[in-house]
Design a protein around this motif. Sequence first.
Motif, PDB file in Angstrom:
ATOM      1  N   PHE B 405     -13.722 -24.723  15.028  1.00  0.00           N
ATOM      2  CA  PHE B 405     -15.359 -24.966  14.901  1.00  0.00           C
ATOM      3  C   PHE B 405     -16.016 -23.336  15.496  1.00  0.00           C
ATOM      4  CE2 PHE B 405     -19.690 -25.608  16.845  1.00  0.00           C
ATOM      5  CZ  PHE B 405     -20.496 -26.078  15.684  1.00  0.00           C
ATOM      6  N   ILE B 406     -16.815 -22.720  14.771  1.00  0.00           N
ATOM      7  CA  ILE B 406     -17.509 -21.639  14.883  1.00  0.00           C
ATOM      8  C   ILE B 406     -18.959 -21.644  15.061  1.00  0.00           C
ATOM      9  CG2 ILE B 406     -17.739 -19.269  14.256  1.00  0.00           C
ATOM     10  CD1 ILE B 406     -15.250 -19.682  12.654  1.00  0.00           C
ATOM     11  N   PRO B 407     -19.462 -21.589  16.403  1.00  0.00           N
ATOM     12  CA  PRO B 407     -20.808 -22.026  16.782  1.00  0.00           C
ATOM     13  C   PRO B 407     -21.821 -20.949  16.230  1.00  0.00           C
ATOM     14  CG  PRO B 407     -19.868 -20.973  18.787  1.00  0.00           C
ATOM     15  CD  PRO B 407     -18.965 -20.906  17.695  1.00  0.00           C
ATOM     16  N   LYS B 408     -23.020 -21.262  16.276  1.00  0.00           N
ATOM     17  CA  LYS B 408     -24.015 -20.322  15.456  1.00  0.00           C
ATOM     18  C   LYS B 408     -24.115 -19.155  16.247  1.00  0.00           C
ATOM     19  CE  LYS B 408     -27.138 -24.048  13.953  1.00  0.00           C
ATOM     20  NZ  LYS B 408     -28.495 -24.462  14.078  1.00  0.00           N
ATOM     21  N   SER B 409     -23.888 -19.024  17.614  1.00  0.00           N
ATOM     22  CA  SER B 409     -23.942 -17.738  18.463  1.00  0.00           C
ATOM     23  C   SER B 409     -22.737 -16.694  17.952  1.00  0.00           C
ATOM     24  CB  SER B 409     -23.675 -18.249  19.695  1.00  0.00           C
ATOM     25  OG  SER B 409     -22.516 -18.893  19.988  1.00  0.00           O
ATOM     26  N   ASP B 410     -21.777 -17.217  17.165  1.00  0.00           N
ATOM     27  CA  ASP B 410     -20.744 -16.134  16.759  1.00  0.00           C
ATOM     28  C   ASP B 410     -21.422 -15.249  15.514  1.00  0.00           C
ATOM     29  OD1 ASP B 410     -17.517 -16.192  16.587  1.00  0.00           O
ATOM     30  OD2 ASP B 410     -18.257 -15.839  14.796  1.00  0.00           O
ATOM     31  N   THR B 411     -20.862 -14.104  15.558  1.00  0.00           N
ATOM     32  CA  THR B 411     -21.459 -13.277  14.593  1.00  0.00           C
ATOM     33  C   THR B 411     -21.176 -13.555  13.171  1.00  0.00           C
ATOM     34  OG1 THR B 411     -19.591 -11.836  14.728  1.00  0.00           O
ATOM     35  CG2 THR B 411     -21.469 -11.151  16.221  1.00  0.00           C
ATOM     36  N   ALA B 445      -9.101 -29.960  22.199  1.00  0.00           N
ATOM     37  CA  ALA B 445     -10.187 -29.199  22.023  1.00  0.00           C
ATOM     38  C   ALA B 445     -10.038 -27.941  22.951  1.00  0.00           C
ATOM     39  CB  ALA B 445     -11.547 -30.176  22.202  1.00  0.00           C
ATOM     40  N   ILE B 446      -9.650 -26.857  22.628  1.00  0.00           N
ATOM     41  CA  ILE B 446      -9.366 -25.745  23.339  1.00  0.00           C
ATOM     42  C   ILE B 446     -10.100 -24.500  22.802  1.00  0.00           C
ATOM     43  CG2 ILE B 446      -7.742 -24.189  24.265  1.00  0.00           C
ATOM     44  CD1 ILE B 446      -5.612 -26.132  23.796  1.00  0.00           C
ATOM     45  N   PRO B 447     -10.938 -23.865  23.806  1.00  0.00           N
ATOM     46  CA  PRO B 447     -11.586 -22.571  23.396  1.00  0.00           C
ATOM     47  C   PRO B 447     -10.795 -21.567  23.155  1.00  0.00           C
ATOM     48  CG  PRO B 447     -12.508 -23.661  25.637  1.00  0.00           C
ATOM     49  CD  PRO B 447     -11.366 -24.366  25.063  1.00  0.00           C
ATOM     50  N   ILE B 448     -11.118 -21.007  22.246  1.00  0.00           N
ATOM     51  CA  ILE B 448     -10.143 -19.546  21.959  1.00  0.00           C
ATOM     52  C   ILE B 448     -10.646 -18.489  22.833  1.00  0.00           C
ATOM     53  CG2 ILE B 448      -9.346 -18.031  20.098  1.00  0.00           C
ATOM     54  CD1 ILE B 448      -9.986 -20.202  18.036  1.00  0.00           C
ATOM     55  N   THR B 449      -9.523 -17.803  23.350  1.00  0.00           N
ATOM     56  CA  THR B 449      -9.974 -16.762  24.365  1.00  0.00           C
ATOM     57  C   THR B 449     -10.934 -15.490  23.764  1.00  0.00           C
ATOM     58  OG1 THR B 449      -7.875 -17.067  25.405  1.00  0.00           O
ATOM     59  CG2 THR B 449      -8.752 -14.785  25.676  1.00  0.00           C
ATOM     60  N   ASP B 450     -11.752 -15.125  24.607  1.00  0.00           N
ATOM     61  CA  ASP B 450     -12.434 -14.083  24.166  1.00  0.00           C
ATOM     62  C   ASP B 450     -13.522 -14.182  22.923  1.00  0.00           C
ATOM     63  OD1 ASP B 450     -13.174 -11.550  24.628  1.00  0.00           O
ATOM     64  OD2 ASP B 450     -11.590 -10.533  23.409  1.00  0.00           O
ATOM     65  N   THR B 451     -13.570 -15.520  22.689  1.00  0.00           N
ATOM     66  CA  THR B 451     -14.701 -15.896  21.391  1.00  0.00           C
ATOM     67  C   THR B 451     -15.286 -17.333  22.080  1.00  0.00           C
ATOM     68  OG1 THR B 451     -13.243 -17.574  20.556  1.00  0.00           O
ATOM     69  CG2 THR B 451     -12.822 -15.333  19.769  1.00  0.00           C
ATOM     70  N   GLU B 452     -16.555 -17.655  21.062  1.00  0.00           N
ATOM     71  CA  GLU B 452     -16.937 -19.109  21.533  1.00  0.00           C
ATOM     72  C   GLU B 452     -16.461 -19.905  20.568  1.00  0.00           C
ATOM     73  OE1 GLU B 452     -21.443 -18.357  22.352  1.00  0.00           O
ATOM     74  OE2 GLU B 452     -20.998 -16.195  21.780  1.00  0.00           O
ATOM     75  N   ARG B 453     -15.413 -19.766  19.857  1.00  0.00           N
ATOM     76  CA  ARG B 453     -15.057 -20.852  18.955  1.00  0.00           C
ATOM     77  C   ARG B 453     -13.799 -21.737  19.729  1.00  0.00           C
ATOM     78  NH1 ARG B 453     -13.367 -16.906  13.712  1.00  0.00           N
ATOM     79  NH2 ARG B 453     -15.598 -16.178  13.546  1.00  0.00           N
ATOM     80  N   VAL B 454     -13.792 -22.937  19.127  1.00  0.00           N
ATOM     81  CA  VAL B 454     -13.025 -23.931  19.751  1.00  0.00           C
ATOM     82  C   VAL B 454     -11.935 -24.566  18.426  1.00  0.00           C
ATOM     83  CG1 VAL B 454     -13.047 -26.248  20.703  1.00  0.00           C
ATOM     84  CG2 VAL B 454     -14.943 -24.734  21.213  1.00  0.00           C
ATOM     85  N   LEU B 455     -10.755 -24.522  19.044  1.00  0.00           N
ATOM     86  CA  LEU B 455      -9.726 -25.304  18.040  1.00  0.00           C
ATOM     87  C   LEU B 455      -9.292 -26.620  18.566  1.00  0.00           C
ATOM     88  CD1 LEU B 455      -7.899 -23.913  15.784  1.00  0.00           C
ATOM     89  CD2 LEU B 455      -6.062 -23.643  17.489  1.00  0.00           C
ATOM     90  N   TYR B 456      -9.327 -27.499  17.419  1.00  0.00           N
ATOM     91  CA  TYR B 456      -9.162 -28.911  17.811  1.00  0.00           C
ATOM     92  C   TYR B 456      -7.868 -29.160  17.205  1.00  0.00           C
ATOM     93  CZ  TYR B 456     -14.182 -29.124  18.776  1.00  0.00           C
ATOM     94  OH  TYR B 456     -15.522 -29.037  19.417  1.00  0.00           O
ATOM     95  N   LEU B 457      -7.307 -30.359  17.620  1.00  0.00           N
ATOM     96  CA  LEU B 457      -6.135 -31.037  17.227  1.00  0.00           C
ATOM     97  C   LEU B 457      -6.692 -32.400  16.846  1.00  0.00           C
ATOM     98  CD1 LEU B 457      -3.283 -31.572  15.983  1.00  0.00           C
ATOM     99  CD2 LEU B 457      -2.514 -31.577  18.499  1.00  0.00           C
ATOM    100  N   MET B 458      -6.729 -33.077  15.481  1.00  0.00           N
ATOM    101  CA  MET B 458      -7.329 -34.124  15.487  1.00  0.00           C
ATOM    102  C   MET B 458      -6.355 -35.266  14.649  1.00  0.00           C
ATOM    103  SD  MET B 458     -11.201 -33.632  14.309  1.00  0.00           S
ATOM    104  CE  MET B 458     -12.210 -32.423  15.283  1.00  0.00           C
ATOM    105  N   GLU B 459      -6.270 -36.115  14.790  1.00  0.00           N
ATOM    106  CA  GLU B 459      -5.609 -37.274  14.133  1.00  0.00           C
ATOM    107  C   GLU B 459      -6.265 -38.258  13.591  1.00  0.00           C
ATOM    108  OE1 GLU B 459      -2.529 -39.266  16.505  1.00  0.00           O
ATOM    109  OE2 GLU B 459      -1.666 -40.007  14.519  1.00  0.00           O
TER     110      GLU B 459
END
Lengths: 77, 471
Positions: B405-411, B445-459
Amino acid sequence: MNILHLPVSFAAILSSISTLLLTNEAYLDPGSGSYLLQLLLAGLLGSLFVVKASWGKIKGFFRHLFGRGEETPPDEE
Amino acid sequence: MKNSQRLTASFRDPSGFLFSGNGSIYRQINQAYHENYQALMESGLYEKLVSENLLIPHKEISVEPAEPSLAYKVIQPEPIHFISYPYEWCFSQLKDAALTTLAIQKLAYQHGMSLKDCSAYNIQFHRNRPILIDTLSFELYHEGEPWVAYRQFCQHFLAPLALMAHRDVRLGQLMRIYIDGIPLDLASQLLPARTKLDFALVSHIHLHAISQRYFAGKTVHKAKVTRRMSSTAFLGLVDSLESGVRRLQWEPRGTEWGDYYQATHNYSLEAVEHKLTLVKQFIDHIQPTSVWDLGANTGLFSRLASNQGIPTVAFDIDPAAVEQNYRACVSGESTHLLPLLLDLTNPSPSLGWQNQERKSLLERASPDAVLALALVHHLAISNNVPLEWLAKFFASIGPWLVIEFIPKSDTQVGRLLATREDIFPDYTKQGFEQAFKSLFTIHRAIPITDTERVLYLMEKHKDVRENFNPS
């Protein structure tokens, strides 16, 4: 002849030979054009293929003719 | 065989057809093809083609044919992991498929046979190399005859390749409209005038189109045609097509070779490294038997799965990215990765007779895991897909989902919103999680270092694995 005019000339050739190959029966065979094109180009395609396959020999012949034979490797002793 | 079912892709050929039964795919060979099949197997052609990875291997098998009254034999071909179509291939994939077809035709001619079909759909990518899957494409060659599949080769291969190379690579998509290949009169009109200076293109497309138009509606009395196709002319035709195809080139533009990912993203090196580590961890947890990477770009993350031997399909909308990915696969011999072209907002539909001849994307396979990295903002914001619909879409594909997930605040998202009104009040981390929670269990749900993005593992809810440990 400008090569860009080739299709026009080609249509004329098709027209002149078609009387030998065709009747006026109304029957549509969409493959006829592809079938006959191969036969029309057969001579040219065959000749080009022979020239291409023998290109090495042809080059060698002209090199020999003009005295620019390939360098012969030094004799091994 | 009980519950055997004819497949809808092979109804045209009287030589035989594909059918499924007991979870396998079989090919019935009809009596009508008896002589040609024997010639294929006994001339040494089958052995030669299989040894050169040009024809799918098969074994003769004693199961009940789907239509016993017509049957001569039943064979079981080696299965193909994922069936792809020419409109999903990049330029080099179509070119390699064309050259493979011509290599097969040359070998067939040496063994007294010829290809009677030249459909691009008969070629599939098996371990990332093009291979003929239709064992019944061969017939005994009668000396002096022209090549019956010449028209089909030009329409399925030469015309789209010429249009992609000389006009616009996107014209490969015409294959999606014209199921029997691009009509040559259309290709001739669309190609630039300079292609009339190329011997292969002027002969096999421009003059071919004129010839088709001229002879359409006229009856040709074959008996009156005294001219024959000599052996050198036949080989010359195939050689001319091969030279023509080899001369066609297309280079991905706009980015440096091998630097595609870094050049088009705003990640720091640390962020990329962290994301790679996380995706690898998630794949290791899932241990999928197959993976689809949607929006794969040049396949950086796809390789985390394929390098472990997991069959992976890397889809992307950008022909340049797919081209680069495919070339890297070929040079690196990545046999488990298949790059394909796909617009997710308009994925490959069902096509052909009764809409059943070519299957839609989702009808063809269901992967174990889906990677959707740096993708959601394109679908949700550029294409206005509500987040709940996105969740439903991913749930329809497979049980496991690795999604970013990439939030609106990401460029990157800011760029998408720069020139339009923000009509996406729910496009937030909370809104995203809420939409997906109704169908998926969020394991990580883990934030990616140095970004405002989050990486999810879903089932997906219904498929919770008992031994999964989301620690």
